[in-house]
Design a protein around this motif. Structure first.
Motif, PDB file in Angstrom:
ATOM      1  N   HIS A  45       0.825  -1.224   0.000  1.00 14.88           N
ATOM      2  CA  HIS A  45       0.000   0.000   0.000  1.00 14.88           C
ATOM      3  C   HIS A  45       0.854   1.267   0.000  1.00 14.88           C
ATOM      4  O   HIS A  45       0.342   2.354  -0.229  1.00 14.88           O
ATOM      5  CB  HIS A  45      -0.894   0.040   1.240  1.00 14.88           C
ATOM      6  CG  HIS A  45      -1.964  -0.996   1.240  1.00 14.88           C
ATOM      7  ND1 HIS A  45      -3.003  -0.982   2.144  1.00 14.88           N
ATOM      8  CD2 HIS A  45      -2.169  -2.081   0.458  1.00 14.88           C
ATOM      9  CE1 HIS A  45      -3.790  -2.017   1.929  1.00 14.88           C
ATOM     10  NE2 HIS A  45      -3.301  -2.706   0.907  1.00 14.88           N
ATOM     11  N   CYS A  46       2.114   1.141   0.318  1.00 11.76           N
ATOM     12  CA  CYS A  46       2.959   2.319   0.544  1.00 11.76           C
ATOM     13  C   CYS A  46       3.365   2.968  -0.780  1.00 11.76           C
ATOM     14  O   CYS A  46       3.868   2.296  -1.676  1.00 11.76           O
ATOM     15  CB  CYS A  46       4.207   1.929   1.337  1.00 11.76           C
ATOM     16  SG  CYS A  46       5.320   3.308   1.622  1.00 11.76           S
ATOM     17  N   THR A  47       3.156   4.280  -0.873  1.00 12.11           N
ATOM     18  CA  THR A  47       3.509   5.034  -2.087  1.00 12.11           C
ATOM     19  C   THR A  47       4.861   5.731  -1.953  1.00 12.11           C
ATOM     20  O   THR A  47       5.309   6.381  -2.893  1.00 12.11           O
ATOM     21  CB  THR A  47       2.455   6.120  -2.365  1.00 12.11           C
ATOM     22  OG1 THR A  47       2.468   7.050  -1.280  1.00 12.11           O
ATOM     23  CG2 THR A  47       1.064   5.516  -2.511  1.00 12.11           C
ATOM     24  N   GLY A  48       5.461   5.653  -0.767  1.00 15.53           N
ATOM     25  CA  GLY A  48       6.743   6.324  -0.548  1.00 15.53           C
ATOM     26  C   GLY A  48       6.627   7.823  -0.377  1.00 15.53           C
ATOM     27  O   GLY A  48       7.578   8.562  -0.667  1.00 15.53           O
ATOM     28  N   CYS A  49       5.497   8.301   0.118  1.00 17.28           N
ATOM     29  CA  CYS A  49       5.288   9.753   0.236  1.00 17.28           C
ATOM     30  C   CYS A  49       6.104  10.396   1.367  1.00 17.28           C
ATOM     31  O   CYS A  49       6.240  11.607   1.411  1.00 17.28           O
ATOM     32  CB  CYS A  49       3.807  10.047   0.447  1.00 17.28           C
ATOM     33  SG  CYS A  49       3.196   9.567   2.087  1.00 17.28           S
ATOM     34  N   ARG A  50       6.597   9.619   2.282  1.00 18.74           N
ATOM     35  CA  ARG A  50       7.474  10.061   3.389  1.00 18.74           C
ATOM     36  C   ARG A  50       6.756  10.789   4.525  1.00 18.74           C
ATOM     37  O   ARG A  50       7.402  11.288   5.444  1.00 18.74           O
ATOM     38  CB  ARG A  50       8.600  10.979   2.883  1.00 18.74           C
ATOM     39  CG  ARG A  50       9.418  10.413   1.789  1.00 18.74           C
ATOM     40  CD  ARG A  50      10.512  11.364   1.387  1.00 18.74           C
ATOM     41  NE  ARG A  50      11.698  11.125   2.203  1.00 18.74           N
ATOM     42  CZ  ARG A  50      12.704  10.379   1.831  1.00 18.74           C
ATOM     43  NH1 ARG A  50      12.685   9.786   0.668  1.00 18.74           N
ATOM     44  NH2 ARG A  50      13.725  10.193   2.621  1.00 18.74           N
ATOM     45  N   ARG A  51       5.451  10.920   4.458  1.00 14.85           N
ATOM     46  CA  ARG A  51       4.746  11.678   5.503  1.00 14.85           C
ATOM     47  C   ARG A  51       4.949  11.057   6.880  1.00 14.85           C
ATOM     48  O   ARG A  51       5.100  11.747   7.872  1.00 14.85           O
ATOM     49  CB  ARG A  51       3.247  11.745   5.161  1.00 14.85           C
ATOM     50  CG  ARG A  51       2.940  12.663   4.004  1.00 14.85           C
ATOM     51  CD  ARG A  51       1.510  12.490   3.526  1.00 14.85           C
ATOM     52  NE  ARG A  51       0.540  12.776   4.563  1.00 14.85           N
ATOM     53  CZ  ARG A  51      -0.039  13.939   4.738  1.00 14.85           C
ATOM     54  NH1 ARG A  51       0.242  14.947   3.941  1.00 14.85           N
ATOM     55  NH2 ARG A  51      -0.917  14.107   5.696  1.00 14.85           N
ATOM     56  N   LYS A  93      -2.125   8.400   4.199  1.00 16.53           N
ATOM     57  CA  LYS A  93      -3.418   8.463   3.508  1.00 16.53           C
ATOM     58  C   LYS A  93      -3.701   7.193   2.723  1.00 16.53           C
ATOM     59  O   LYS A  93      -4.682   7.109   2.001  1.00 16.53           O
ATOM     60  CB  LYS A  93      -3.431   9.650   2.548  1.00 16.53           C
ATOM     61  CG  LYS A  93      -3.329  10.989   3.241  1.00 16.53           C
ATOM     62  CD  LYS A  93      -3.335  12.110   2.223  1.00 16.53           C
ATOM     63  CE  LYS A  93      -3.353  13.454   2.942  1.00 16.53           C
ATOM     64  NZ  LYS A  93      -3.252  14.581   1.993  1.00 16.53           N
ATOM     65  N   PHE A  94      -2.814   6.217   2.812  1.00 19.29           N
ATOM     66  CA  PHE A  94      -2.930   5.040   1.951  1.00 19.29           C
ATOM     67  C   PHE A  94      -3.109   3.736   2.724  1.00 19.29           C
ATOM     68  O   PHE A  94      -2.913   2.661   2.171  1.00 19.29           O
ATOM     69  CB  PHE A  94      -1.684   4.967   1.057  1.00 19.29           C
ATOM     70  CG  PHE A  94      -1.484   6.209   0.238  1.00 19.29           C
ATOM     71  CD1 PHE A  94      -2.181   6.396  -0.942  1.00 19.29           C
ATOM     72  CD2 PHE A  94      -0.633   7.216   0.668  1.00 19.29           C
ATOM     73  CE1 PHE A  94      -2.025   7.547  -1.684  1.00 19.29           C
ATOM     74  CE2 PHE A  94      -0.455   8.374  -0.063  1.00 19.29           C
ATOM     75  CZ  PHE A  94      -1.162   8.549  -1.244  1.00 19.29           C
ATOM     76  N   ASN A  95      -3.456   3.858   4.004  1.00 19.08           N
ATOM     77  CA  ASN A  95      -3.665   2.651   4.819  1.00 19.08           C
ATOM     78  C   ASN A  95      -2.456   1.720   4.787  1.00 19.08           C
ATOM     79  O   ASN A  95      -2.613   0.500   4.736  1.00 19.08           O
ATOM     80  CB  ASN A  95      -4.896   1.876   4.341  1.00 19.08           C
ATOM     81  CG  ASN A  95      -6.138   2.320   5.062  1.00 19.08           C
ATOM     82  OD1 ASN A  95      -6.057   2.977   6.102  1.00 19.08           O
ATOM     83  ND2 ASN A  95      -7.285   1.983   4.500  1.00 19.08           N
ATOM     84  N   ALA A  96      -1.274   2.314   4.781  1.00 24.65           N
ATOM     85  CA  ALA A  96      -0.066   1.495   4.667  1.00 24.65           C
ATOM     86  C   ALA A  96       0.608   1.253   6.018  1.00 24.65           C
ATOM     87  O   ALA A  96       1.693   0.665   6.046  1.00 24.65           O
ATOM     88  CB  ALA A  96       0.903   2.151   3.692  1.00 24.65           C
ATOM     89  N   LEU A  97      -0.002   1.729   7.080  1.00 22.65           N
ATOM     90  CA  LEU A  97       0.595   1.530   8.403  1.00 22.65           C
ATOM     91  C   LEU A  97      -0.431   0.897   9.328  1.00 22.65           C
ATOM     92  O   LEU A  97      -1.628   1.205   9.262  1.00 22.65           O
ATOM     93  CB  LEU A  97       1.043   2.871   8.998  1.00 22.65           C
ATOM     94  CG  LEU A  97       2.170   3.596   8.266  1.00 22.65           C
ATOM     95  CD1 LEU A  97       2.329   4.997   8.816  1.00 22.65           C
ATOM     96  CD2 LEU A  97       3.474   2.824   8.386  1.00 22.65           C
ATOM     97  N   GLU A  98       0.061   0.046  10.211  1.00 27.02           N
ATOM     98  CA  GLU A  98      -0.818  -0.532  11.224  1.00 27.02           C
ATOM     99  C   GLU A  98       0.001  -0.835  12.467  1.00 27.02           C
ATOM    100  O   GLU A  98       1.206  -1.091  12.381  1.00 27.02           O
ATOM    101  CB  GLU A  98      -1.501  -1.801  10.703  1.00 27.02           C
ATOM    102  CG  GLU A  98      -0.539  -2.873  10.249  1.00 27.02           C
ATOM    103  CD  GLU A  98      -1.246  -4.043   9.587  1.00 27.02           C
ATOM    104  OE1 GLU A  98      -2.452  -3.947   9.306  1.00 27.02           O
ATOM    105  OE2 GLU A  98      -0.574  -5.058   9.356  1.00 27.02           O
TER     106      GLU A  98
HETATM  107  S1  SF4 Z   1       2.820   7.814   4.966  1.00 23.75           S
HETATM  108 FE1  SF4 Z   1       2.058   5.795   4.276  1.00 23.75          FE
HETATM  109  S2  SF4 Z   1       2.305   5.828   2.030  1.00 23.75           S
HETATM  110 FE2  SF4 Z   1       3.573   7.511   2.869  1.00 23.75          FE
HETATM  111  S3  SF4 Z   1       5.649   6.611   3.113  1.00 23.75           S
HETATM  112 FE3  SF4 Z   1       4.542   6.373   5.078  1.00 23.75          FE
HETATM  113  S4  SF4 Z   1       3.604   4.324   4.966  1.00 23.75           S
HETATM  114 FE4  SF4 Z   1       4.180   4.900   2.889  1.00 23.75          FE
END
Ligand code: SF4
Ligand code: SF4
Length: 101
Positions: A38-44, A85-90
């Motif tokens: 799910h991770c887009t690499g946005c770095r937020r 914003k991409f549900n990539a963390l839990e």
């Molecule tokens: S905020 Fe979410 S989508 Fe962006 S880098 Fe972190 S895990 Fe990936």
């Protein structure tokens, strides 16, 4: 009047200590995990985490995504979750995190 002040300060102190103990217990049990698909690499998330738990890596296709670099430093505060914003963390149980590594 002074008694009210002492009691109020005492209550605030007890609540702060209870909060800290609760935070430590939470950190002992849970840890952040990245759902890489799910991770887009946005770095937020990386910008938000002041504990330097997460870092960016490139996979074999050249795509960047976050990984958990220092799981032992994660306090399970959840601050990074609100940034993704991409549900990539839990947040997962630490036992499950080790199983998924
Ligand atoms: S905020 Fe979410 S989508 Fe962006 S880098 Fe972190 S895990 Fe990936
Ligand atoms: S849960 Fe808190 S300490 Fe853990 S990676 Fe996210 S922001 Fe950092």
């Amino acid at each position: 009047m002074m008694n009210v002040v002492y009691i109020s300060v005492g209550i605030v102190f007890v609540l702060m200590m209870a909060g800290r103990l609760h935070g430590r217990e939470r950190a002992r049990k849970r840890v952040i995990r990245v759902v890489e698909s799910h991770c887009t690499g946005c770095r937020r998330c990386i910008k938000r985490c002041s504990h330097h738990v997460l870092e960016m890596v490139k996979d074999e296709t050249g795509m960047q995504h976050a990984v958990v670099k220092n799981p032992d430093k994660c306090t399970a505060c959840g601050d990074c979750l609100g940034r993704c914003k991409f549900n990539a963390l839990e947040l997962v149980e630490r036992v499950n995190m080790r199983r998924n590594e």
